[in-house]
Write an enzyme that holds these catalytic residues in place. Structure first.
Site, mmCIF file in Angstrom:
data_model
loop_
_atom_site.group_PDB
_atom_site.id
_atom_site.type_symbol
_atom_site.label_atom_id
_atom_site.label_comp_id
_atom_site.label_asym_id
_atom_site.label_seq_id
_atom_site.Cartn_x
_atom_site.Cartn_y
_atom_site.Cartn_z
ATOM 1 N N ASP A 131 0.820 -1.233 0.077
ATOM 2 C CA ASP A 131 -0.286 -0.067 -0.108
ATOM 3 C C ASP A 131 0.665 1.151 -0.106
ATOM 4 O O ASP A 131 2.058 1.212 0.385
ATOM 5 C CB ASP A 131 -0.809 0.039 1.344
ATOM 6 N N ARG A 181 -0.299 -0.591 -8.665
ATOM 7 C CA ARG A 181 -1.822 -0.568 -8.688
ATOM 8 C C ARG A 181 -1.898 1.100 -8.328
ATOM 9 O O ARG A 181 -1.516 1.793 -7.488
ATOM 10 C CB ARG A 181 -2.313 -1.231 -7.262
ATOM 11 N N LYS A 184 -6.385 7.121 -6.522
ATOM 12 C CA LYS A 184 -6.350 8.293 -6.431
ATOM 13 C C LYS A 184 -5.706 8.975 -5.074
ATOM 14 O O LYS A 184 -4.621 9.980 -5.195
ATOM 15 C CB LYS A 184 -7.926 8.917 -6.600
ATOM 16 N N ARG A 290 -11.648 7.022 6.608
ATOM 17 C CA ARG A 290 -11.128 7.043 5.267
ATOM 18 C C ARG A 290 -12.259 6.861 4.194
ATOM 19 O O ARG A 290 -12.483 7.563 3.451
ATOM 20 C CB ARG A 290 -9.941 6.786 4.997
HETATM 21 C C1 LIG Z 1 -8.177 -1.687 -4.460
HETATM 22 C C2 LIG Z 1 -7.919 -0.456 -3.729
HETATM 23 C C3 LIG Z 1 -6.657 -0.057 -3.112
HETATM 24 C C4 LIG Z 1 -6.451 1.136 -2.432
HETATM 25 N N1 LIG Z 1 -5.151 1.234 -1.818
HETATM 26 C C5 LIG Z 1 -5.069 2.720 -1.322
HETATM 27 C C6 LIG Z 1 -3.634 2.906 -1.127
HETATM 28 O O1 LIG Z 1 -2.747 1.932 -0.713
HETATM 29 N N2 LIG Z 1 -3.315 4.096 -0.433
HETATM 30 C C7 LIG Z 1 -4.126 5.095 -0.616
HETATM 31 O O2 LIG Z 1 -3.911 6.242 -0.427
HETATM 32 N N3 LIG Z 1 -5.476 5.079 -1.085
HETATM 33 C C8 LIG Z 1 -6.113 3.579 -1.580
HETATM 34 N N4 LIG Z 1 -7.086 3.267 -1.886
HETATM 35 C C9 LIG Z 1 -8.008 4.411 -1.792
HETATM 36 C C10 LIG Z 1 -7.919 5.134 -2.962
HETATM 37 O O3 LIG Z 1 -6.843 6.243 -2.712
HETATM 38 C C11 LIG Z 1 -9.393 6.306 -2.863
HETATM 39 O O4 LIG Z 1 -9.546 7.062 -1.872
HETATM 40 C C12 LIG Z 1 -10.804 5.509 -3.206
HETATM 41 O O5 LIG Z 1 -10.634 4.599 -4.105
HETATM 42 C C13 LIG Z 1 -11.658 6.501 -3.821
HETATM 43 O O6 LIG Z 1 -11.369 6.944 -4.977
HETATM 44 P P1 LIG Z 1 -12.081 6.299 -6.382
HETATM 45 O O7 LIG Z 1 -10.987 6.335 -7.138
HETATM 46 O O8 LIG Z 1 -12.817 5.241 -6.351
HETATM 47 O O9 LIG Z 1 -12.935 7.667 -6.840
HETATM 48 P P2 LIG Z 1 -14.005 8.632 -6.294
HETATM 49 O O10 LIG Z 1 -14.095 9.869 -7.776
HETATM 50 O O11 LIG Z 1 -13.550 9.104 -5.078
HETATM 51 O O12 LIG Z 1 -15.408 8.043 -6.423
HETATM 52 C C14 LIG Z 1 -15.812 7.511 -7.714
HETATM 53 C C15 LIG Z 1 -17.111 7.009 -7.333
HETATM 54 O O13 LIG Z 1 -17.118 5.696 -6.713
HETATM 55 C C16 LIG Z 1 -17.733 5.614 -5.432
HETATM 56 N N5 LIG Z 1 -17.114 5.573 -4.110
HETATM 57 C C17 LIG Z 1 -15.950 5.875 -4.040
HETATM 58 N N6 LIG Z 1 -15.416 5.865 -2.861
HETATM 59 C C18 LIG Z 1 -16.599 5.226 -2.056
HETATM 60 C C19 LIG Z 1 -17.009 5.029 -0.823
HETATM 61 N N7 LIG Z 1 -15.808 4.985 0.312
HETATM 62 N N8 LIG Z 1 -18.046 4.644 -0.596
HETATM 63 C C20 LIG Z 1 -19.191 4.363 -1.410
HETATM 64 N N9 LIG Z 1 -18.740 4.813 -2.776
HETATM 65 C C21 LIG Z 1 -17.478 5.030 -2.791
HETATM 66 C C22 LIG Z 1 -18.925 6.921 -5.423
HETATM 67 O O14 LIG Z 1 -19.924 6.485 -6.280
HETATM 68 C C23 LIG Z 1 -17.962 7.821 -6.095
HETATM 69 O O15 LIG Z 1 -18.902 8.949 -6.830
HETATM 70 C C24 LIG Z 1 -7.509 2.158 -2.630
HETATM 71 C C25 LIG Z 1 -8.662 1.833 -3.022
HETATM 72 C C26 LIG Z 1 -8.908 0.800 -3.910
HETATM 73 C C27 LIG Z 1 -10.071 0.533 -4.554
#
Ligand SMILES: Cc1cc2nc3c(=O)[nH]c(=O)nc-3n(C[C@H](O)[C@H](O)[C@H](O)COP(=O)(O)OP(=O)(O)OC[C@H]3O[C@@H](n4cnc5c(N)ncnc54)[C@H](O)[C@@H]3O)c2cc1C
Length: 309
Positions: A131, A181, A184, A290
């Site tokens: 991560d 991976r 955002k 988060r």
């Molecule tokens: C497999 C995986 C591994 C990850 N590992 C890390 C890491 O190592 N370090 C790190 O900083 N971050 C990590 N993240 C979190 C990531 O950085 C984002 O904060 C998170 O994925 C939300 O961004 P998004 O790309 O889904 O887009 P966004 O633009 O935030 O969301 C797009 C849409 O997805 C849906 N959505 C997003 N989040 C949520 C939620 N929590 N609950 C309900 N619906 C939601 C909503 O409909 C939203 O409109 C990880 C995420 C995933 C999926």
């Protein structure tokens, strides 16, 4: 919305809230939407159910910033046991680890040694994912990742599109044929290091993702994973990959347990590689908050649970 997000991210780091909030039934009920349970058994059960829908899984044992070496060793031993259990199931589940949980704050060398034990226990066909945590850990994480990748090809790293530096970090890593991976970014970061505007974070994501897909096509990226629930963005990326003559299965999407379930299933049916990150463990408070910060509308689930309890 930005203010609410900042408040929630601040709350995710509050020790008093962490120690007290986890005991309230409405908080515990709300977290169950994002994790199948606190135990490894619960995670294994979820992985079995996902496998029936042709969806893969990655496990992460929740926790961060351990403060003594024996704790880091305990986490390492837990992951070794997890890998033994996973290998016995033939589910092909992978693991994703946080370096601060393996002792990064205590000693980078012992953190590396712990990571190395985990990689050695993993099958050479599966990736151990690392991560990415808050921006003050990026340099140390990259150093450990490069050291690991130089010895073991089956280790992957998360990169965050909200950081200005990620474009260069990615370019520097590609000659080593990494597995990446792309996400955002989930932490509270100042505007000096991260794009403050969501539209810029999204644009950076698409641009980095295209670089990663190109690298995969040229054989310079072993696994290209998109960790996101942003459905339109994922569709644009899959179209981009197919438009370049790549296979749909080259577009590998990882989502979190309980989020965009219908899309996880659609991707699997459509020939993309669809994988769910299943988190479990008792230290879920900062991780859960988060998740609330990513979509403050999730707070309504909590409110509904307060009313129901
Ligand atoms: C497999 C995986 C591994 C990850 N590992 C890390 C890491 O190592 N370090 C790190 O900083 N971050 C990590 N993240 C979190 C990531 O950085 C984002 O904060 C998170 O994925 C939300 O961004 P998004 O790309 O889904 O887009 P966004 O633009 O935030 O969301 C797009 C849409 O997805 C849906 N959505 C997003 N989040 C949520 C939620 N929590 N609950 C309900 N619906 C939601 C909503 O409909 C939203 O409109 C990880 C995420 C995933 C999926």
């Amino acid at each position: 919305m930005a203010l609410l997000r900042s408040l929630l991210l601040a709350a995710s780091q509050n020790v008093w809230l962490r120690e007290h909030a986890i005991h309230y039934p409405f908080v515990r009920n709300s977290v169950s939407r994002f994790m199948p349970g606190e135990t490894l058994e619960a995670a294994l059960g979820a992985a079995q159910n996902l496998a029936q829908k042709n969806i893969g899984s990655v496990f992460t044992h929740l926790g961060e910033n351990v403060t003594d070496g024996s704790e880091a060793q305990k986490v390492t031993d837990h992951y070794l046991e997890v890998l033994d259990r996973i290998h016995a199931t033939k589910l092909g589940t992978e693991v994703s680890v946080k370096l601060t949980q393996l002792g990064l704050d205590l000693s980078p060398d012992s953190c590396f040694a712990n990571l190395e034990q985990i990689i050695r226990r993993e099958s050479s066909k599966s990736i151990v994912w690392v991560d990415m945590e808050a921006s003050n850990y990026v340099d140390a994480t990259l150093q450990i990742y490069r050291r690991a990748l130089a010895k073991y090809p089956n280790v992957g790293l998360c990169l965050q599109s909200y950081l200005y530096r990620t474009k260069k970090d990615l370019a520097d890593l590609l000659p080593m044929k990494p597995s990446i991976r792309l996400v955002k970014g989930a932490y509270k970061e100042p505007p000096e290091v991260a794009f403050p505007k969501k539209s810029d974070v999204d644009a950076s994501y698409f641009s980095l993702a295209k670089e990663i897909l190109k690298a995969k096509q040229q054989g310079n990226c072993l696994r290209a994973v998109f960790g996101s629930h942003d459905v339109p963005l994922i569709h644009r990326l899959c179209d981009y990959a197919v438009g370049r003559g790549m296979l749909k299965s080259d577009c590998e999407v990882h989502m979190l347990y309980g989020i965009q379930r219908a899309e996880q299933e659609r991707l699997a049916r459509d020939g993309c590689r669809s994988v769910v990150l299943v988190a479990y463990g008792t230290y879920w408070y900062p991780w859960f908050v988060r998740r609330l910060a990513e979509r403050p509308a999730n707070l309504w689930f909590m409110v509904r649970n307060v009313v129901a309890s």
